[in-house]
Design a protein around this motif. Structure first.
Motif, PDB file in Angstrom:
ATOM      1  N   ILE A 139       6.479  -5.403 -13.951  1.00 50.39           N
ATOM      2  CA  ILE A 139       7.320  -4.274 -13.971  1.00 50.39           C
ATOM      3  C   ILE A 139       8.753  -4.609 -13.865  1.00 50.39           C
ATOM      4  N   GLU A 140       9.464  -4.265 -15.038  1.00 51.74           N
ATOM      5  CA  GLU A 140      10.345  -5.841 -14.977  1.00 51.74           C
ATOM      6  C   GLU A 140      11.854  -4.787 -13.894  1.00 51.74           C
ATOM      7  N   ASN A 141      12.027  -3.508 -14.200  1.00 52.65           N
ATOM      8  CA  ASN A 141      13.233  -2.714 -13.400  1.00 52.65           C
ATOM      9  C   ASN A 141      12.619  -2.357 -12.083  1.00 52.65           C
ATOM     10  N   LEU A 142      12.701  -2.763 -10.934  1.00 47.94           N
ATOM     11  CA  LEU A 142      12.006  -3.121  -9.624  1.00 47.94           C
ATOM     12  C   LEU A 142      12.749  -1.242  -9.505  1.00 47.94           C
ATOM     13  N   ASP A 143      14.243  -0.837  -9.946  1.00 46.12           N
ATOM     14  CA  ASP A 143      14.819   0.490  -8.894  1.00 46.12           C
ATOM     15  C   ASP A 143      13.910   1.325  -9.771  1.00 46.12           C
ATOM     16  N   GLU A 144      13.119   1.588 -10.251  1.00 45.89           N
ATOM     17  CA  GLU A 144      12.168   2.906 -10.646  1.00 45.89           C
ATOM     18  C   GLU A 144      11.158   2.810 -10.101  1.00 45.89           C
ATOM     19  N   LEU A 145      11.335   1.811  -9.318  1.00 42.07           N
ATOM     20  CA  LEU A 145       9.919   2.399  -8.107  1.00 42.07           C
ATOM     21  C   LEU A 145      10.616   3.109  -7.068  1.00 42.07           C
ATOM     22  N   PRO A 146       9.220   4.057  -6.746  1.00 42.22           N
ATOM     23  CA  PRO A 146      10.161   5.241  -5.771  1.00 42.22           C
ATOM     24  C   PRO A 146      10.353   4.150  -4.429  1.00 42.22           C
ATOM     25  N   LEU A 147      10.853   4.824  -3.619  1.00 44.38           N
ATOM     26  CA  LEU A 147      10.735   4.166  -1.984  1.00 44.38           C
ATOM     27  C   LEU A 147       9.740   4.104  -1.269  1.00 44.38           C
ATOM     28  N   PRO A 148       9.076   3.026  -0.688  1.00 40.50           N
ATOM     29  CA  PRO A 148       7.240   3.171  -0.163  1.00 40.50           C
ATOM     30  C   PRO A 148       7.295   4.512   1.134  1.00 40.50           C
ATOM     31  N   ALA A 149       6.195   5.167   0.167  1.00 41.39           N
ATOM     32  CA  ALA A 149       5.717   6.239   1.148  1.00 41.39           C
ATOM     33  C   ALA A 149       5.527   6.055   2.718  1.00 41.39           C
ATOM     34  N   ARG A 150       6.466   5.752   4.167  1.00 42.08           N
ATOM     35  CA  ARG A 150       6.703   5.449   5.201  1.00 42.08           C
ATOM     36  C   ARG A 150       5.772   6.890   5.549  1.00 42.08           C
ATOM     37  N   ASP A 151       6.319   7.838   5.425  1.00 40.63           N
ATOM     38  CA  ASP A 151       5.874   9.105   6.114  1.00 40.63           C
ATOM     39  C   ASP A 151       4.483   9.373   5.651  1.00 40.63           C
ATOM     40  N   LEU A 152       3.736   8.595   5.114  1.00 43.85           N
ATOM     41  CA  LEU A 152       2.266   8.590   5.660  1.00 43.85           C
ATOM     42  C   LEU A 152       1.852   7.939   6.639  1.00 43.85           C
ATOM     43  N   ILE A 153       2.045   6.850   7.259  1.00 42.89           N
ATOM     44  CA  ILE A 153       1.771   6.255   8.305  1.00 42.89           C
ATOM     45  C   ILE A 153       2.888   6.759   9.911  1.00 42.89           C
ATOM     46  N   ASP A 154       2.092   6.618  11.335  1.00 38.79           N
ATOM     47  CA  ASP A 154       2.443   7.287  12.051  1.00 38.79           C
ATOM     48  C   ASP A 154       3.776   5.509  12.287  1.00 38.79           C
ATOM     49  N   MET A 155       5.220   5.987  12.032  1.00 45.66           N
ATOM     50  CA  MET A 155       6.108   4.829  12.091  1.00 45.66           C
ATOM     51  C   MET A 155       6.166   4.903  13.879  1.00 45.66           C
ATOM     52  N   ASP A 156       6.208   6.220  13.974  1.00 44.88           N
ATOM     53  CA  ASP A 156       6.665   5.870  15.801  1.00 44.88           C
ATOM     54  C   ASP A 156       5.831   4.525  16.430  1.00 44.88           C
ATOM     55  N   ARG A 157       4.250   4.862  15.980  1.00 43.44           N
ATOM     56  CA  ARG A 157       3.949   3.558  16.900  1.00 43.44           C
ATOM     57  C   ARG A 157       4.058   2.460  16.526  1.00 43.44           C
ATOM     58  N   TYR A 158       4.215   2.126  15.234  1.00 36.05           N
ATOM     59  CA  TYR A 158       4.773   1.401  14.795  1.00 36.05           C
ATOM     60  C   TYR A 158       5.872   0.736  15.473  1.00 36.05           C
ATOM     61  N   LEU A 159       6.947   1.392  15.775  1.00 37.34           N
ATOM     62  CA  LEU A 159       8.144   1.575  15.885  1.00 37.34           C
ATOM     63  C   LEU A 159       8.050   0.965  17.759  1.00 37.34           C
ATOM     64  N   ALA A 174      -3.251   9.856   0.701  1.00 33.96           N
ATOM     65  CA  ALA A 174      -3.752   9.738   2.018  1.00 33.96           C
ATOM     66  C   ALA A 174      -3.393   8.456   2.092  1.00 33.96           C
ATOM     67  N   VAL A 175      -3.191   8.085   3.799  1.00 36.32           N
ATOM     68  CA  VAL A 175      -3.622   7.031   4.066  1.00 36.32           C
ATOM     69  C   VAL A 175      -4.408   6.452   5.426  1.00 36.32           C
ATOM     70  N   PHE A 176      -4.895   5.711   5.632  1.00 35.28           N
ATOM     71  CA  PHE A 176      -5.812   5.234   6.775  1.00 35.28           C
ATOM     72  C   PHE A 176      -5.975   4.108   6.901  1.00 35.28           C
ATOM     73  N   ASP A 177      -5.215   3.983   8.377  1.00 40.32           N
ATOM     74  CA  ASP A 177      -4.541   2.820   8.545  1.00 40.32           C
ATOM     75  C   ASP A 177      -5.025   2.549   9.979  1.00 40.32           C
ATOM     76  N   GLY A 178      -5.556   1.317  10.345  1.00 41.87           N
ATOM     77  CA  GLY A 178      -7.179   0.975  10.774  1.00 41.87           C
ATOM     78  C   GLY A 178      -6.161  -0.050  12.227  1.00 41.87           C
ATOM     79  N   LEU A 183       0.968  -0.946   0.307  1.00 44.63           N
ATOM     80  CA  LEU A 183      -0.057  -0.455  -0.064  1.00 44.63           C
ATOM     81  C   LEU A 183       0.887   1.132  -0.467  1.00 44.63           C
ATOM     82  N   LEU A 184       2.063   1.127   0.724  1.00 42.20           N
ATOM     83  CA  LEU A 184       2.877   2.701   0.512  1.00 42.20           C
ATOM     84  C   LEU A 184       3.927   1.927  -0.651  1.00 42.20           C
TER      85      LEU A 184
END
Ligand code: B12
Ligand code: SF4
Length: 298
Positions: A168-188, A45-49, A30-31
């Motif tokens: 998608i053959e060249n995975l390097d073309e994908l941007p890095l997952p948008a971890r900034d859209l979720i509350d990473m601190d809560r997970y960590l 925007a992301v909704f994280d249940g 999803l990210l």
């Protein structure tokens, strides 16, 4: 440009098994979608249940974000909650899209519910971007949907399932997952409290060549594709800098099929100061893989 709200329908409050496993991870797929469509100019925007009490917070998110489309990710154990969210989103008036592993294996099941407008099956980035473009051009018509690989939709009360999109053959073309859209601190914080260390998911490859019967038509198919070792090392270096992460979990179908890749990755990790303990799914019959050597050298 369209605005999309991407939703993860796993509520720990409703899932005693997930709660007891005490290892929450937000789905990386999803990210990855979020980063891909954001890079193309769409508003995401992301909704994280995960840490929410119930669906009322999803209704709040619908009101706050007012999305044009709502995209919901589903695996088998979350399919019923995914449909509940789809019904709430449909009642709010947005176009409802479902994707993910369960939607890939059972698109008809989702389309049997009137709340679901479209299913994206298999790898989702390019298909979702095309769908958003169609929406922007006001071309969400049967003819246009029928021409778009990777989609399934309802027509005359029946599910129409298009061919999958080539991966998608060249995975390097994908941007890095948008971890900034979720509350990473809560997970960590949850990881630290329950396990004494933190862990973050990373995707290194897609697909699996083994083609076991039950998983032959899985999301990422039988074509094995790897990111470059350098791009993985750079991502891990960034994760260390941003989150001080202790461990990694690779979310690939299977890893380490290519001994040369592992050796290059170990070297790239050392150069980038990005050596972090990790867990991954390896083929244990492959005696040629330098698992212990690599671990020792990290
Ligand atoms: C890592 C992993 C886990 C981890 C972490 C999960 C997480 N939250 O990150 C753990 C161990 C916790 C786990 C648990 C389970 N897992 Co698991 N897991 C995986 C694994 C290996 C990787 C998932 C991943 O991140 N993939 C990489 C990303 C890039 O791919 P993706 O998620 O599929 O997303 C892409 C597409 O699906 C699509 N997409 C996804 N969502 C959406 C949404 C929209 C709107 C759109 C348009 C597209 C879209 O686009 C994405 C980008 O291309 C997959 C197998 C695999 N390799 O995918 C199994 C897999 C997802 N798991 C599976 C299962 C069955 C489970 C469990 C039920 C196991 C169990 N018995 O407990 C639990 C359920 C957990 C839950 N309630 O969600 C199955 C799901 C099968 C199905 N038909 O639903 C899979 C596919 C394995 C398999 N081959 O059977 N899992
Ligand atoms: S991911 Fe696992 S189950 Fe699926 S084809 Fe590969 S080896 Fe078989």
């Amino acid at each position: 440009m369209a605005k999309i709200l991407l939703a993860h329908p796993l509520f720990l409050s409703k899932s005693p098994e997930e709660r007891s496993s005490a290892s929450p991870y937000f789905p990386l797929g999803l990210l990855s979608l979020a980063a891909y469509v954001r890079q193309r100019g769409h508003d995401v925007a992301v909704f994280d249940g995960t840490f929410e009490e119930d669906e009322s917070s999803f209704v709040d998110a619908l009101h706050i974000e007012s999305p044009d489309l709502v995209g919901i990710s589903a695996v088998l154990p979350t399919r019923e909650v995914a449909l509940e969210l789809a019904r709430l989103a449909a009642a709010d008036g947005g176009v409802v899209v479902v994707g993910g592993p369960d939607a890939t294996s059972s698109p008809e099941w989702y389309l049997a519910d009137a709340a679901v407008d479209v299913v994206v099956h298999h790898e989702g980035e390019q298909t979702l971007a095309s769908l958003l473009d169609l929406n922007d051009r006001e071309e969400l018509t049967v003819d246009r949907l029928a021409a778009e690989p990777g989609l399934a939709f309802r027509h005359d009360g029946r599910a129409v399932v298009n061919e999958p999109r080539p991966p998608i053959e060249n995975l390097d073309e994908l941007p890095l997952p948008a971890r900034d859209l979720i509350d990473m601190d809560r997970y960590l914080d949850t990881w630290r409290e329950t396990n004494g260390y933190t862990s973050i998911t990373v995707s290194v490859s897609r697909g699996c060549p083994y083609g076991c019967d039950w998983c032959r038509d899985s999301v990422h198919g039988t074509g094995f594709r790897q990111r470059s070792p350098e791009s993985v090392a750079a991502e891990v270096q960034a994760l260390r800098a941003a989150y001080g992460v202790d461990r990694l979990r690779f979310v690939d179908d299977v890893d380490a099929l290519d001994r040369g890749w592992i050796e290059d990755w170990a070297a790239a990790s050392e150069r980038a100061d990005a050596a972090v303990p990790f867990e991954a799914l390896y083929d244990l019959t492959r005696k040629d893989l330098p698992l212990l050597d690599v671990r020792d050298s990290l």
